[in-house]
Design a protein around this motif. Structure first.
Motif, mmCIF file in Angstrom:
data_model
loop_
_atom_site.group_PDB
_atom_site.id
_atom_site.type_symbol
_atom_site.label_atom_id
_atom_site.label_comp_id
_atom_site.label_asym_id
_atom_site.label_seq_id
_atom_site.Cartn_x
_atom_site.Cartn_y
_atom_site.Cartn_z
ATOM 1 N N VAL A 168 0.848 -1.196 0.000
ATOM 2 C CA VAL A 168 0.000 0.000 0.000
ATOM 3 C C VAL A 168 0.881 1.243 0.000
ATOM 4 O O VAL A 168 1.895 1.307 0.688
ATOM 5 C CB VAL A 168 -0.930 0.020 1.233
ATOM 6 N N ARG A 169 0.480 2.229 -0.794
ATOM 7 C CA ARG A 169 1.209 3.498 -0.845
ATOM 8 C C ARG A 169 0.284 4.651 -0.450
ATOM 9 O O ARG A 169 -0.938 4.562 -0.611
ATOM 10 C CB ARG A 169 1.764 3.749 -2.247
ATOM 11 N N CYS A 170 0.885 5.705 0.061
ATOM 12 C CA CYS A 170 0.138 6.912 0.419
ATOM 13 C C CYS A 170 -0.500 7.490 -0.840
ATOM 14 O O CYS A 170 0.175 7.661 -1.864
ATOM 15 C CB CYS A 170 1.072 7.934 1.074
ATOM 16 N N SER A 171 -1.768 7.788 -0.777
ATOM 17 C CA SER A 171 -2.466 8.307 -1.951
ATOM 18 C C SER A 171 -2.043 9.726 -2.306
ATOM 19 O O SER A 171 -2.379 10.223 -3.376
ATOM 20 C CB SER A 171 -3.984 8.274 -1.708
ATOM 21 N N CYS B 134 2.824 0.872 5.982
ATOM 22 C CA CYS B 134 2.322 -0.362 6.572
ATOM 23 C C CYS B 134 0.988 -0.084 7.271
ATOM 24 O O CYS B 134 0.596 1.076 7.426
ATOM 25 C CB CYS B 134 3.350 -0.922 7.564
ATOM 26 N N PRO B 135 0.301 -1.118 7.720
ATOM 27 C CA PRO B 135 -0.993 -0.897 8.376
ATOM 28 C C PRO B 135 -0.933 0.059 9.565
ATOM 29 O O PRO B 135 -1.868 0.814 9.808
ATOM 30 C CB PRO B 135 -1.399 -2.310 8.811
ATOM 31 N N SER C 236 -10.272 10.274 2.330
ATOM 32 C CA SER C 236 -11.453 10.195 1.478
ATOM 33 C C SER C 236 -11.217 9.277 0.298
ATOM 34 O O SER C 236 -12.140 8.629 -0.192
ATOM 35 C CB SER C 236 -11.839 11.601 0.994
ATOM 36 N N VAL C 237 -9.987 9.229 -0.180
ATOM 37 C CA VAL C 237 -9.599 8.310 -1.256
ATOM 38 C C VAL C 237 -8.359 7.567 -0.802
ATOM 39 O O VAL C 237 -7.267 8.147 -0.718
ATOM 40 C CB VAL C 237 -9.309 9.062 -2.569
ATOM 41 N N GLY C 238 -8.468 6.284 -0.496
ATOM 42 C CA GLY C 238 -7.330 5.482 -0.101
ATOM 43 C C GLY C 238 -6.822 5.799 1.293
ATOM 44 O O GLY C 238 -7.600 6.142 2.187
ATOM 45 N N PHE C 239 -5.493 5.669 1.457
ATOM 46 C CA PHE C 239 -4.849 5.922 2.745
ATOM 47 C C PHE C 239 -3.728 6.928 2.568
ATOM 48 O O PHE C 239 -3.141 7.046 1.489
ATOM 49 C CB PHE C 239 -4.275 4.606 3.317
ATOM 50 N N GLN C 240 -3.423 7.639 3.643
ATOM 51 C CA GLN C 240 -2.329 8.603 3.630
ATOM 52 C C GLN C 240 -1.367 8.294 4.755
ATOM 53 O O GLN C 240 -1.726 7.668 5.759
ATOM 54 C CB GLN C 240 -2.848 10.037 3.767
ATOM 55 N N CYS C 241 -0.121 8.769 4.595
ATOM 56 C CA CYS C 241 0.892 8.584 5.620
ATOM 57 C C CYS C 241 0.729 9.665 6.692
ATOM 58 O O CYS C 241 0.088 10.692 6.455
ATOM 59 C CB CYS C 241 2.284 8.639 5.012
ATOM 60 N N PRO C 242 1.302 9.486 7.881
ATOM 61 C CA PRO C 242 1.157 10.476 8.954
ATOM 62 C C PRO C 242 1.647 11.876 8.575
ATOM 63 O O PRO C 242 1.052 12.870 8.985
ATOM 64 C CB PRO C 242 2.003 9.884 10.086
ATOM 65 N N GLY D 235 -0.566 15.321 8.595
ATOM 66 C CA GLY D 235 -0.166 16.489 9.359
ATOM 67 C C GLY D 235 -0.093 17.744 8.521
ATOM 68 O O GLY D 235 -0.437 18.835 8.981
ATOM 69 N N GLN D 236 0.344 17.611 7.262
ATOM 70 C CA GLN D 236 0.405 18.771 6.378
ATOM 71 C C GLN D 236 -0.986 19.244 5.959
ATOM 72 O O GLN D 236 -1.215 20.431 5.749
ATOM 73 C CB GLN D 236 1.226 18.432 5.135
ATOM 74 N N ALA D 237 -1.910 18.324 5.840
ATOM 75 C CA ALA D 237 -3.256 18.675 5.384
ATOM 76 C C ALA D 237 -4.104 19.281 6.491
ATOM 77 O O ALA D 237 -5.041 20.018 6.225
ATOM 78 C CB ALA D 237 -3.963 17.431 4.829
#
Length: 282
Positions: free
Chosen positions: A17-20, A27-28, A35-41, A45-47
């Protein structure tokens, strides 16, 4: 043989899995649902500041507060604190803060003509007795929160304070210097005027608030010996004018129109006080 892809934060954990947003492998444990997929921490934090910058706004452009009654409660608290202070100190405090009129012209006794303009505001936090403060504070508690939600805290406070000053200014200009003026009723009438303007702007049925205003004006003029009708009329008109500028300001020039209205009303208030002061001193 294809090389295994590992989480960018945990190199010992393989993942598919990659950050969208940035496309880094996660990793899990590092996956944050988006809203679409997964993002990294890091991307989350930036969003977050961007989402905070897009907080919902009131119809007048004010920030939506978590506690819609905060300013109302603070104002009630100040009124009650001043009332208790008067009970503890005595009438000497009332004489230091109360407002006296300027008509007909007499030697200055109120201090306003001598530069003590603070009386225009301090008098609006004084009350004669428990019934007086009780009625005004119940009215403020009933009217205040709805306006505070609709206008936002800063704009609501501006309407309240300018209404209080507008009522005091008209009272100073026209009231008898032998009868002191005090109480938050001018500011409360200003909130009633602002509520009427807001309801008209939202196309709500304004007949209930009109009935309340008319009923209060009837009692005001029926007891002119004990109630300062000038403060009530001054507050009512001031609150309606300021609220009109708040709720009808065009979106592209909202702040300019809103605060320009407040400044214009403040100038009129100052002019009324100057005229009253000139009348006394000449």
């Amino acid at each position: 043989m294809e090389q295994a892809v590992c989480c960018y934060r945990h190199q010992d954990r393989e993942t598919g899995v990659r950050c969208s947003r940035c496309e880094r492998p996660i990793c899990p444990e590092c996956m944050v649902s988006a809203s679409v997929g997964f993002q990294c921490p890091e991307c989350v934090g930036q969003a977050r500041p961007e989402r905070q910058a897009q907080r919902p706004r009131t119809m007048t452009g004010g920030a939506v507060a978590a506690n819609p009654r905060l300013i109302t409660m603070i104002l009630i608290g100040i009124n009650v604190a001043v009332f208790l202070a008067v009970q503890a100190v005595g009438d000497s405090l009332v004489q230091d803060l109360i407002l006296y009129g300027a008509w007909p012209p007499v030697d200055p006794t109120s201090g306003v003509a001598e530069g003590q303009w603070y009386r225009l505001l301090t008098a609006t936090f004084l009350h004669q007795n428990v019934m007086h403060i009780g009625f005004n504070m119940l009215s403020l508690w009933w009217i205040g929160p709805g306006l505070e939600v609709a206008l936002g805290r800063v704009r609501f406070l501006a309407v309240y304070l300018l209404s209080a000053l507008g009522g005091s200014a008209l009272s100073f200009l026209l009231a008898n210097p032998n009868a002191g003026s005090l109480g938050a009723s001018g500011a409360v009438f200003g909130l009633l005027g602002a509520t009427f303007v807001l309801m008209r702007r939202l196309r709500y049925d304004s007949r209930p608030i009109v009935a309340i205003i008319v009923l209060n004006l009837f009692f005001t003029f029926a007891q002119t010996g004990t109630i300062d009708w000038r403060a009530h009329i001054g507050g009512l008109v001031t609150g309606a004018v300021v609220a009109f500028g708040m709720v009808h300001a065009p979106r592209e020039r909202r702040a300019l129109v809103q605060w320009g209205t407040c400044v214009a009303v403040a100038v009129v208030i100052v002019a009324l006080v100057v005229v009253g002061t000139y009348r006394i001193n000449h």
